[in-house]
Design a protein around this motif. Structure first.
Motif, PDB file in Angstrom:
ATOM      1  N   PHE B 325       8.039   6.496  -4.799  1.00  0.00           N
ATOM      2  CA  PHE B 325       8.946   5.350  -4.818  1.00  0.00           C
ATOM      3  C   PHE B 325       9.975   5.534  -5.927  1.00  0.00           C
ATOM      4  CE2 PHE B 325       5.339   2.296  -3.343  1.00  0.00           C
ATOM      5  CZ  PHE B 325       5.640   2.524  -2.007  1.00  0.00           C
ATOM      6  N   THR B 326      11.250   5.370  -5.587  1.00  0.00           N
ATOM      7  CA  THR B 326      12.260   5.261  -6.633  1.00  0.00           C
ATOM      8  C   THR B 326      12.280   3.806  -7.097  1.00  0.00           C
ATOM      9  OG1 THR B 326      13.641   7.063  -5.829  1.00  0.00           O
ATOM     10  CG2 THR B 326      14.722   5.367  -7.144  1.00  0.00           C
ATOM     11  N   ILE B 327      12.024   3.603  -8.391  1.00  0.00           N
ATOM     12  CA  ILE B 327      11.951   2.255  -8.968  1.00  0.00           C
ATOM     13  C   ILE B 327      12.940   2.183 -10.137  1.00  0.00           C
ATOM     14  CG2 ILE B 327      10.457   0.551 -10.075  1.00  0.00           C
ATOM     15  CD1 ILE B 327       9.137   1.029  -7.543  1.00  0.00           C
ATOM     16  N   HIS B 328      13.891   1.277 -10.040  1.00  0.00           N
ATOM     17  CA  HIS B 328      14.939   1.181 -11.063  1.00  0.00           C
ATOM     18  C   HIS B 328      14.534   0.215 -12.161  1.00  0.00           C
ATOM     19  CE1 HIS B 328      17.041   2.659  -7.420  1.00  0.00           C
ATOM     20  NE2 HIS B 328      17.697   3.386  -8.284  1.00  0.00           N
ATOM     21  N   ALA B 329      13.422   0.524 -12.836  1.00  0.00           N
ATOM     22  CA  ALA B 329      12.869  -0.387 -13.845  1.00  0.00           C
ATOM     23  C   ALA B 329      13.535  -0.230 -15.207  1.00  0.00           C
ATOM     24  CB  ALA B 329      11.368  -0.149 -13.972  1.00  0.00           C
ATOM     25  N   HIS B 370       7.187  -6.417 -14.562  1.00  0.00           N
ATOM     26  CA  HIS B 370       5.961  -6.306 -13.748  1.00  0.00           C
ATOM     27  C   HIS B 370       5.496  -4.855 -13.622  1.00  0.00           C
ATOM     28  CE1 HIS B 370       5.714 -10.494 -12.261  1.00  0.00           C
ATOM     29  NE2 HIS B 370       7.030 -10.487 -12.404  1.00  0.00           N
ATOM     30  N   PHE B 371       5.937  -3.998 -14.534  1.00  0.00           N
ATOM     31  CA  PHE B 371       5.707  -2.560 -14.349  1.00  0.00           C
ATOM     32  C   PHE B 371       4.220  -2.210 -14.263  1.00  0.00           C
ATOM     33  CE2 PHE B 371       5.731   1.983 -15.510  1.00  0.00           C
ATOM     34  CZ  PHE B 371       6.646   2.423 -14.586  1.00  0.00           C
ATOM     35  N   GLU B 372       3.394  -2.833 -15.085  1.00  0.00           N
ATOM     36  CA  GLU B 372       1.958  -2.478 -15.056  1.00  0.00           C
ATOM     37  C   GLU B 372       1.322  -2.889 -13.726  1.00  0.00           C
ATOM     38  OE1 GLU B 372      -0.393  -1.807 -18.132  1.00  0.00           O
ATOM     39  OE2 GLU B 372       0.985  -2.273 -19.755  1.00  0.00           O
ATOM     40  N   GLU B 373       1.794  -4.007 -13.148  1.00  0.00           N
ATOM     41  CA  GLU B 373       1.260  -4.415 -11.845  1.00  0.00           C
ATOM     42  C   GLU B 373       1.663  -3.388 -10.774  1.00  0.00           C
ATOM     43  OE1 GLU B 373       2.949  -8.239 -13.309  1.00  0.00           O
ATOM     44  OE2 GLU B 373       2.007  -8.974 -11.458  1.00  0.00           O
ATOM     45  N   ILE B 374       2.879  -2.844 -10.941  1.00  0.00           N
ATOM     46  CA  ILE B 374       3.316  -1.799  -9.996  1.00  0.00           C
ATOM     47  C   ILE B 374       2.399  -0.587 -10.121  1.00  0.00           C
ATOM     48  CG2 ILE B 374       5.206  -0.242  -9.358  1.00  0.00           C
ATOM     49  CD1 ILE B 374       7.174  -2.366 -10.392  1.00  0.00           C
ATOM     50  N   CYS B 375       2.059  -0.232 -11.368  1.00  0.00           N
ATOM     51  CA  CYS B 375       1.158   0.912 -11.585  1.00  0.00           C
ATOM     52  C   CYS B 375      -0.175   0.707 -10.863  1.00  0.00           C
ATOM     53  CB  CYS B 375       0.903   1.104 -13.085  1.00  0.00           C
ATOM     54  SG  CYS B 375       2.345   1.651 -14.014  1.00  0.00           S
TER      55      CYS B 375
END
Lengths: 627, 627
Positions: B325-329, B370-375
């Protein structure tokens, strides 16, 4: 004959570039008019500006297309181009007009009535230096003379600078800032190119101005690493295909797309006559490899070549107006065994011819042993040397080997001899070289050849892509151009496979304009980035027509766009086909910018303002989460 | 339905490459068969050998084309490809098969009977990590486990080495010598790539193996700078054109020519169904930009995006089998004002979306908060992060600016968080960058992102060549690949102008294979030069068919050759069209070599032999002349 002429005039490409006009800048030291191309741009629609617009200054670009793209100039290939430089040459009072051409072969062809239908009819005899005179630009430069050619070049190389200054004082602050950042960031010698700087570079041997006194039709150009990187396009008929008219158009076509010089590598029939047509109609310097024609004269038997025959060929071509000769004088007898264990041996045609001759006669290369006599001929017409790399590698496996570098040292030795005679000299380079071995080529060349300009073929960075070698070589060409190569010899998609057609020639030229421009940018050549910035601004503002017109190839850019969105409306629409009408990143960015402005975020104050406060909060919040 | 299937099976490209066959190499640690392509070569005719010939060993090459080029495998796009990895995944006993798909949107689509005619009918439910389990290759690597995926990759990356060893012990001394010279010359870590080395690189985060447990059809591949440089091809339907069948063939077509991964950037209708067809039929990992689909779900209104909607989209795609996934975080609220004065603002679509959302809500990017939830989601399916560079420059003027590098530092921060969860991570890079500013990008990325693999778009080295941006970017791609970028995202000739057609996709892929291979050579990757040497030897020996068959694009190479010399005879003739039948440099070189042999000059003794004596004489003579 009339029929032929009509055919020719149909064949020759003359259409001006879109939104472009030819402009002529006056000289200050000399009465000269320097041709450039000016591209006009449309206005910028101010976002949420209720119909407000801002003008965009026209962009002038370096133009190699010659008089062909000036609708006010009448073109007749049977008469040839206007002789731009003739009065400058005569005015120096160091040349004489010969009563007749000097070469035996030339006379023979002239007196052969069977060739009348092929012959370009010259209305003047060739020029030659008066007894004892030296008519090379190097000779003038050393004497401190700034010739019209030198001033023409200074103005031509400079044009974008004037725009840069205007920009720096203009209101496109961000363009100027970015631009300056790049211009002064890199290793370019100075901001402004002056006629005196041109003279100094030529006098030092760091640059050459190929300008045979018998090719007054050519517009002056310079080859040196402190100037714009140049590209050469090879054309030539062959035993297999082609005609004289096609050859002339090939040259015009190559110049149209950006070739700075043309090499005529014809090997088939009537190459003497073909060359005359090309030179008389070429606005750029012409180079040749005289040994190719010499070989034809001995029916392809290299061992039958003689110094006398070669000498006559040099004079024949010098009096036609060839501006530079590739001479493979560095292929020495003792170097030949060094190639025996190579994967691809000797791939240079000239190198192979001389190697075969040396072995057949057990004698040293006659181009080497007669080098000073060659210099005598060169300086009588101002023909420049392009010292050929006859032992260049033909595969990655052979790159940077003993044979290649042994020859390079000899080319350095010969450069000093040429300079002793004030003969202008450039050095030819490889070939096939992987990326990590390219820099060594540039460094050794500068060292061994006393900074004489380097002129490289590619180099190709891989051997596995026949059909795409314009690309494998553009990678190496851009890099070596950045490192200091002054001129890049193009490679077409047909390299290794066949003869380039018109499309291949254009593909090769455009690809090499890309490599040369990428190198100019990396070197920080003053003004090089101006056109990039103008095109990017047009792209961002959806000024599609401007984007096409500023492109190296406006026709292809427009055609590709129209494949997806043919409607005229699409070219002014605020979206592009990549994202579709529903959403477009550039449109969003414009919204972001507008929004930011409302919030007082559009300038650097932003960081000290409310937003910065908010940012800090989030940063803190972020920290809590992640520490 | 039948009709559709027939149509599909017609559309899909399956023809094996000329003179090539699929071979399968057995694993030693695991019961695996590693697919490779073997190219058979013709014999060498020994010069003056009176009919004697020498065999040429077949060349095996890295093969991304999947089962499609194996005539023994039955292909039915309605069934999808064989599930190569399924037994490996199940065998690890850390996954469970779900009773139903988890995402709300996925269920909604599944229950919409109007979509039945579009739907790929799966015969299994998705897999997910068991409660508390982590199924990423990074997790296994850290635990010291060498997975079948890792051994597959070691064998796949290695193949040419085996040939190198055979070569080194073989009688093609010059090939081996040259080859070794290159292999050991540069900065490659080691000669042999072992399964343990693969594990170590993955464990260190220096390499990733994109391998969603729901995409068992994909052949394992690795992205890391100590392995072969990889390339990605983007495909996607759009609001303007395209159909599902075409999308599947686009993916097959891109893999056929060398795409190592495919990104599905669809933005039009039915992208959920399109993606399913592509994944089920793709032999390479699939990447997506989930925010694109999320935006479709809110009808293109970025401000309406929510974390809950995005989360459902991640799960929807993870259970379909998307591998990365490309994620623009990294697009943070405080960075947005830094783009306000750019020439081309924010050109990344994902970046623009998030910027617009941040400004609309005056809140920090929810992908960041929400980056850790994405992980947590990523590690349950082994989806890899491709941390997007939403603020990448869209023009040379914006290259290496504050916004770009501020985001890069944040991506480095996020990389550490992803690694804390054992989620595999790569970092996306620019964009538009002039040559002299490329190296800084690589150095900063390695520093800020702890050597996580770099995945760059180009970079484009000039802005002035729309229509040729596959070339402007291949120059930058080859250089940054040499500097250490692990995967290059291709650019097609249609970049900035329109949607790529089939020819554009092929041109983009071949151009990027060239850039990637040029980088492998410059890095001295073991065995990289083997294919170049084999092709160059074939070229030198006029084995035209072998030259075509060893080329990246055999069809185009043959077609270009035949344009000039169509006759079959020409392909075995000892001349080529460039010089004509009368004379050929390679033929002369063969004569030179034969002649040299007669004179005992073919080996290094030459320099101590009679010829060397002669050489000295001439050198002396030369000195007399020139000193």
């Amino acid at each position: 004959m009339m029929k032929t002429q009509e055919k020719e005039t149909q064949i020759i490409s003359r259409e001006p570039f879109p939104a472009s006009r030819k402009i002529y800048v006056k000289g200050q030291l000399h009465d000269i008019d320097v041709a450039m191309r000016e591209i006009s741009l449309t206005e910028t629609k101010v976002h949420n500006g209720f119909g407000l617009t801002e003008p965009n200054a026209p962009v002038t670009v370096y133009d190699t297309s010659g008089p062909y793209t000036d609708p006010d100039i009448e073109i007749d290939v049977k008469k040839g181009l206007p002789r731009l430089r003739e009065s400058w040459i005569i005015g120096r009072e160091d040349v004489e007009r010969l009563a007749d051409i000097s070469s035996e072969y030339g006379k023979q062809r002239l007196n052969d009535s069977k060739l009348d239908h092929l012959r370009f009819v010259r209305n003047t005899q060739p020029l030659k230096a008066r007894m004892g005179a030296n008519v090379t630009q190097l000779h003038y430069a050393k004497k401190g003379i700034i010739t019209p050619e030198m001033e023409y070049i200074a103005i031509r190389e400079n044009q974008r600078i004037e725009q840069l200054d205007e920009l720096l004082n203009g209101d496109h602050a961000y363009l100027a800032k970015q631009h300056a950042g790049n211009s002064f960031g890199a290793n370019t010698p100075q901001k402004q190119i002056t006629p005196e700087f041109v003279r100094q570079e030529v006098a030092a041997g760091r640059a050459v101005i190929p300008s045979n006194i018998n090719h007054p039709e050519a517009e002056p150009m310079i080859i040196g690493r402190n100037f714009l990187v140049k590209i050469n396009a090879n054309i030539g008929n062959s035993a297999v295909t082609s005609s004289i008219e096609e050859e002339v158009e090939k040259a015009v076509w190559a110049c149209r797309w950006g070739a700075d010089t043309i090499m005529d590598l014809s090997t088939g029939k009537n190459i003497h006559e073909t060359r005359e047509w090309i030179i008389r109609n070429s606005p750029v310097p012409i180079g040749t490899v005289p040994i190719y024609q010499a070989l034809e004269k001995v029916n392809g038997k290299a061992e039958d070549l003689t110094w006398e025959l070669f000498r006559d060929t040099l004079i024949e071509q010098a009096e036609q107006g060839v501006d530079y000769f590739t001479i493979h004088a560095g292929v020495l007898l003792r170097y030949i065994p060094l190639t025996a264990n190579r994967v691809t041996g000797i791939v240079s045609r000239g190198g192979s011819i001389m190697a075969k001759w040396c072995l057949a006669h057990h004698q040293e290369n006659f181009l080497y042993t007669h080098f000073e006599e060659i210099c005598q001929i060169m300086k009588a017409y101002d023909v420049s040397f392009s010292l050929g790399d006859g032992l260049r590698p033909g595969s990655l496996a052979d790159a940077n080997d003993a044979a290649q570098f042994a020859e390079l040292e000899t080319l350095g030795e010969l450069t000093k001899i040429a300079w002793k005679h004030d003969v202008q000299t450039i050095i030819e380079g490889p070939g096939h070289v992987p990326m990590h071995m390219i820099k060594e080529n540039m460094e050794k060349q500068l060292e061994h050849c006393s900074e004489a300009p380097f002129y490289t073929l590619g180099p190709l960075t891989t051997d596995i892509a026949p059909g795409y070698d314009h690309i494998t070589s553009a990678i190496g060409a851009a890099m070596i151009g950045w490192y200091g190569t002054a001129m890049l010899c193009y490679v077409t998609p047909k390299e290794h496979l066949g003869l380039p057609n018109k499309k291949d020639v254009k593909d090769g030229v455009i690809t090499y304009k890309i490599a040369a421009h990428a190198a100019d940018l990396a070197k920080g050549h003053p003004g090089a980035q101006y056109r990039d910035n103008a095109l990017s601004k047009a792209r961002f503002e959806f000024r599609w027509e401007d984007q096409f017109n500023l492109a190296l190839d406006p026709d292809t850019a427009r055609e590709f766009h129209d494949e997806t969105l043919p409607a005229e409306g699409a070219k002014i629409a605020h979206f592009c086909s990549m994202c579709g009408p529903h959403f477009c990143s550039m449109k969003i960015t414009q919204d972001v910018r507008a929004y930011a402005k409302e919030q007082g975020l559009s300038d650097q104050d932003a960081l000290e303002n409310g937003m910065a406060e908010k940012s800090k909060e989030f940063a803190a919040k972020g920290s809590e989460i992640y520490l």
